[in-house]
Scaffold this active site. Structure first.
Site, PDB file in Angstrom:
ATOM      1  N   CYS A  22      34.061  38.162  13.665  1.00 17.31           N
ATOM      2  CA  CYS A  22      32.695  38.516  14.064  1.00 17.31           C
ATOM      3  C   CYS A  22      32.068  39.559  13.145  1.00 17.31           C
ATOM      4  O   CYS A  22      30.875  39.838  13.253  1.00 17.31           O
ATOM      5  CB  CYS A  22      32.690  39.023  15.495  1.00 17.31           C
ATOM      6  SG  CYS A  22      33.355  37.821  16.635  1.00 17.31           S
ATOM      7  N   HIS A  76      27.067  43.579  17.019  1.00 18.38           N
ATOM      8  CA  HIS A  76      27.640  42.273  17.329  1.00 18.38           C
ATOM      9  C   HIS A  76      27.631  42.118  18.849  1.00 18.38           C
ATOM     10  O   HIS A  76      28.030  43.018  19.576  1.00 18.38           O
ATOM     11  CB  HIS A  76      29.067  42.192  16.781  1.00 18.38           C
ATOM     12  CG  HIS A  76      29.833  41.035  17.322  1.00 18.38           C
ATOM     13  ND1 HIS A  76      29.300  39.771  17.388  1.00 18.38           N
ATOM     14  CD2 HIS A  76      31.080  40.947  17.863  1.00 18.38           C
ATOM     15  CE1 HIS A  76      30.184  38.958  17.935  1.00 18.38           C
ATOM     16  NE2 HIS A  76      31.271  39.641  18.233  1.00 18.38           N
ATOM     17  N   ASN A  83      28.628  35.343  23.057  1.00 19.48           N
ATOM     18  CA  ASN A  83      29.169  35.835  21.788  1.00 19.48           C
ATOM     19  C   ASN A  83      29.148  34.693  20.767  1.00 19.48           C
ATOM     20  O   ASN A  83      29.920  33.748  20.881  1.00 19.48           O
ATOM     21  CB  ASN A  83      30.600  36.334  22.024  1.00 19.48           C
ATOM     22  CG  ASN A  83      31.262  36.849  20.753  1.00 19.48           C
ATOM     23  OD1 ASN A  83      30.745  36.679  19.654  1.00 19.48           O
ATOM     24  ND2 ASN A  83      32.424  37.466  20.907  1.00 19.48           N
TER      25      ASN A  83
HETATM   26  N1  ACO Z   1      35.974  34.588  35.918  1.00 24.23           N
HETATM   27  C1  ACO Z   1      36.521  35.210  36.973  1.00 24.23           C
HETATM   28  N2  ACO Z   1      37.606  36.017  36.870  1.00 24.23           N
HETATM   29  C2  ACO Z   1      38.119  36.198  35.645  1.00 24.23           C
HETATM   30  C3  ACO Z   1      37.576  35.576  34.503  1.00 24.23           C
HETATM   31  C4  ACO Z   1      36.461  34.735  34.677  1.00 24.23           C
HETATM   32  N3  ACO Z   1      35.871  34.102  33.654  1.00 24.23           N
HETATM   33  N4  ACO Z   1      38.306  35.936  33.426  1.00 24.23           N
HETATM   34  C5  ACO Z   1      39.263  36.761  33.859  1.00 24.23           C
HETATM   35  N5  ACO Z   1      39.155  36.918  35.221  1.00 24.23           N
HETATM   36  C6  ACO Z   1      39.976  37.732  36.098  1.00 24.23           C
HETATM   37  C7  ACO Z   1      41.374  37.945  35.572  1.00 24.23           C
HETATM   38  O1  ACO Z   1      42.212  36.861  35.913  1.00 24.23           O
HETATM   39  C8  ACO Z   1      41.771  39.212  36.252  1.00 24.23           C
HETATM   40  O2  ACO Z   1      42.180  38.916  37.573  1.00 24.23           O
HETATM   41  P1  ACO Z   1      43.438  39.670  38.241  1.00 24.23           P
HETATM   42  O3  ACO Z   1      43.054  41.116  38.262  1.00 24.23           O
HETATM   43  O4  ACO Z   1      43.544  39.030  39.577  1.00 24.23           O
HETATM   44  O5  ACO Z   1      44.593  39.397  37.316  1.00 24.23           O
HETATM   45  C9  ACO Z   1      40.477  40.000  36.349  1.00 24.23           C
HETATM   46  O6  ACO Z   1      39.411  39.039  36.171  1.00 24.23           O
HETATM   47  C10 ACO Z   1      40.332  41.081  35.297  1.00 24.23           C
HETATM   48  O7  ACO Z   1      40.636  40.522  34.031  1.00 24.23           O
HETATM   49  P2  ACO Z   1      40.629  41.389  32.728  1.00 24.23           P
HETATM   50  O8  ACO Z   1      41.009  40.527  31.565  1.00 24.23           O
HETATM   51  O9  ACO Z   1      41.418  42.652  32.941  1.00 24.23           O
HETATM   52  O10 ACO Z   1      39.081  41.751  32.627  1.00 24.23           O
HETATM   53  P3  ACO Z   1      38.383  42.819  31.722  1.00 24.23           P
HETATM   54  O11 ACO Z   1      37.626  43.733  32.577  1.00 24.23           O
HETATM   55  O12 ACO Z   1      39.298  43.400  30.700  1.00 24.23           O
HETATM   56  O13 ACO Z   1      37.319  41.921  30.933  1.00 24.23           O
HETATM   57  C11 ACO Z   1      36.893  40.789  28.842  1.00 24.23           C
HETATM   58  C12 ACO Z   1      37.773  40.868  30.092  1.00 24.23           C
HETATM   59  C13 ACO Z   1      35.463  40.497  29.257  1.00 24.23           C
HETATM   60  C14 ACO Z   1      37.388  39.652  27.967  1.00 24.23           C
HETATM   61  C15 ACO Z   1      36.938  42.126  28.081  1.00 24.23           C
HETATM   62  O14 ACO Z   1      38.282  42.523  27.930  1.00 24.23           O
HETATM   63  C16 ACO Z   1      36.297  42.048  26.729  1.00 24.23           C
HETATM   64  O15 ACO Z   1      35.099  41.879  26.613  1.00 24.23           O
HETATM   65  N6  ACO Z   1      37.053  42.251  25.663  1.00 24.23           N
HETATM   66  C17 ACO Z   1      36.511  42.206  24.304  1.00 24.23           C
HETATM   67  C18 ACO Z   1      36.254  40.814  23.896  1.00 24.23           C
HETATM   68  C19 ACO Z   1      35.612  40.807  22.534  1.00 24.23           C
HETATM   69  O16 ACO Z   1      34.899  41.698  22.146  1.00 24.23           O
HETATM   70  N7  ACO Z   1      35.846  39.807  21.755  1.00 24.23           N
HETATM   71  C20 ACO Z   1      35.281  39.825  20.455  1.00 24.23           C
HETATM   72  C21 ACO Z   1      35.606  38.631  19.831  1.00 24.23           C
HETATM   73  S1  ACO Z   1      35.114  38.871  18.195  1.00 24.23           S
HETATM   74  C22 ACO Z   1      35.663  37.625  17.172  1.00 24.23           C
HETATM   75  O17 ACO Z   1      36.005  37.919  16.054  1.00 24.23           O
HETATM   76  C23 ACO Z   1      35.718  36.208  17.657  1.00 24.23           C
END
Ligand code: ACO
Length: 339
Positions: free
Chosen positions: A113, A266, A296
């Protein structure tokens, strides 16, 4: 001599998929997606559309805005994590042929990204050292929907497809002192120790297909969301601070967040931006966010945002803006630009 962005373009598939649409197919819901990411919808390419197709559309728009032809291009630099082909040829070469840029050298950049931020600095470097070359097209383009596991709710809700392009030109404007314009400075960085946090495990030479093996799901993006989140907040915060500190040191005048018209991050997660803003005391309105509509779009998100700002009349000549990228690699970076 200055390296200026003289035009912008974007292309986004017409198919719009809302959070509710996804909730009808997998175990998720609008409330979770919005509250954890700020995403409301994403645009998804059809079966026949690849990275270079969206890149081509965005590039045509940028050329039309500037009123110049593709023959005038000296470089095409395309950043993508979802290129037409893995390895070769580059998607930039495919665009070069389709758009008729016969005089342009063409290559892809793989920096996740952060690819557009890397691409802009690469274009600036190439233009700066060349006596005869003066114009480059820098594109971020993704059809990331085709490398996503659509059964994995932890990742498929986060991404969308799209492309953004900017036309970069070496001009006679000053790059320092009164009336300075264009790309002032860039920070680029990487932490390869984060290789495992965001990767496409299959499809490369690390894990090649083996005779007799049955691959149940195609090569797709895997992510440790929490690890990427922590890296992103830290790198975004440091990049803002360091870009402003470097600019202050080189000009002898203190440059602060107040001098910025926009921060263009980003668009991975609105919470990352909010957390970084809170740490640095930056008001939310300073950040341009369109993640709610596009999710994203990886390397495309910054040039799409620049095009929306530009065409929306929200950028004025002389505005100081700061871009911020972070992503696979792990990589990070930012550009400080006078529009
Ligand atoms: N819908 C409902 N529930 C969900 C979903 C969903 N889509 N996805 C995960 N959950 C649940 C999980 O199973 C978990 O449940 P549990 O507590 O019963 O186990 C709960 O939600 C919390 O999950 P986490 O993964 O801990 O959620 P978090 O608050 O960390 O958010 C997220 C996850 C949004 C992915 C966050 O970590 C994030 O944004 N990280 C950065 C991602 C990013 O910037 N990526 C860049 C990519 S750049 C590139 O180069 C491609």
């Amino acid at each position: 001599m200055a390296i200026e962005i003289i035009a912008t373009g974007k292309a986004v598939p017409s198919k719009r998929v809302t959070n509710d649409d996804l909730a009808a197919k997998i175990d998720t819901n609008d409330e979770w997606i919005r509250s954890h990411t700020g995403i409301g919808a994403r645009h998804i390419a059809d079966e026949d559309t690849a990275c270079s197709d969206l890149a081509l559309e965005a590039s045509k728009q940028a050329l039309a805005m500037a009123g110049v032809t593709a023959l005038s291009l000296d470089f095409i630099i395309l950043a993508s994590a979802s290129p037409d082909y893995y390895g070769c040829p580059s998607s930039a070469c495919v665009v070069q042929e389709k758009i008729g840029a016969k005089n342009a050298a063409a290559m892809d950049i793989s920096a996740g990204c952060t690819g557009f931020v890397y691409g802009l600095e690469t274009a600036a470097g190439l233009l700066s050292i060349s006596k005869s070359r003066k114009r480059a097209l820098v594109i971020g383009s993704e059809v990331i929907s085709k490398i996503i596991d659509w059964n994995d709710r932890s990742i498929c809700v986060l991404f969308g497809d799209g492309a953004g392009a900017v036309l970069v030109e070496k001009t006679g404007s000053p790059s320092e002192g009164p009336g300075k314009r264009g790309l002032l400075r860039t920070i680029l960085g990487a932490d390869g120790a984060g290789e495992k946090f965001l990767l496409t495990r299959r499809g490369g030479t690390r894990n090649p297909w083996k005779a007799g093996e049955t691959v149940t799901i195609p090569p797709h993006l895997e992510m440790d969301g929490r690890a990427v989140y922590n890296f992103a907040v830290k790198s975004v915060t440091e990049t803002i601070n360091n870009l402003l500190a470097e600019e202050s040191a080189s000009t002898g005048a203190t440059v602060t967040v107040d001098d910025l018209a926009w921060i263009v991050p980003h668009q991975a997660n609105a919470r990352i931006v909010q957390a970084a803003g809170k740490r640095l005391g930056i008001p939310e309105e300073k950040f341009f966010l369109n993640i709610e509509e596009y999710a994203n779009t990886s390397a495309a998100s910054i040039p799409i945002a620049l095009d929306e700002l530009n065409r929306g009349g929200k950028l004025h000549r002389g505005d100081l803006i700061l871009t911020l990228g972070f992503g696979a690699g792990l990589t990070y970076g930012g550009n400080l630009i006078v529009w």
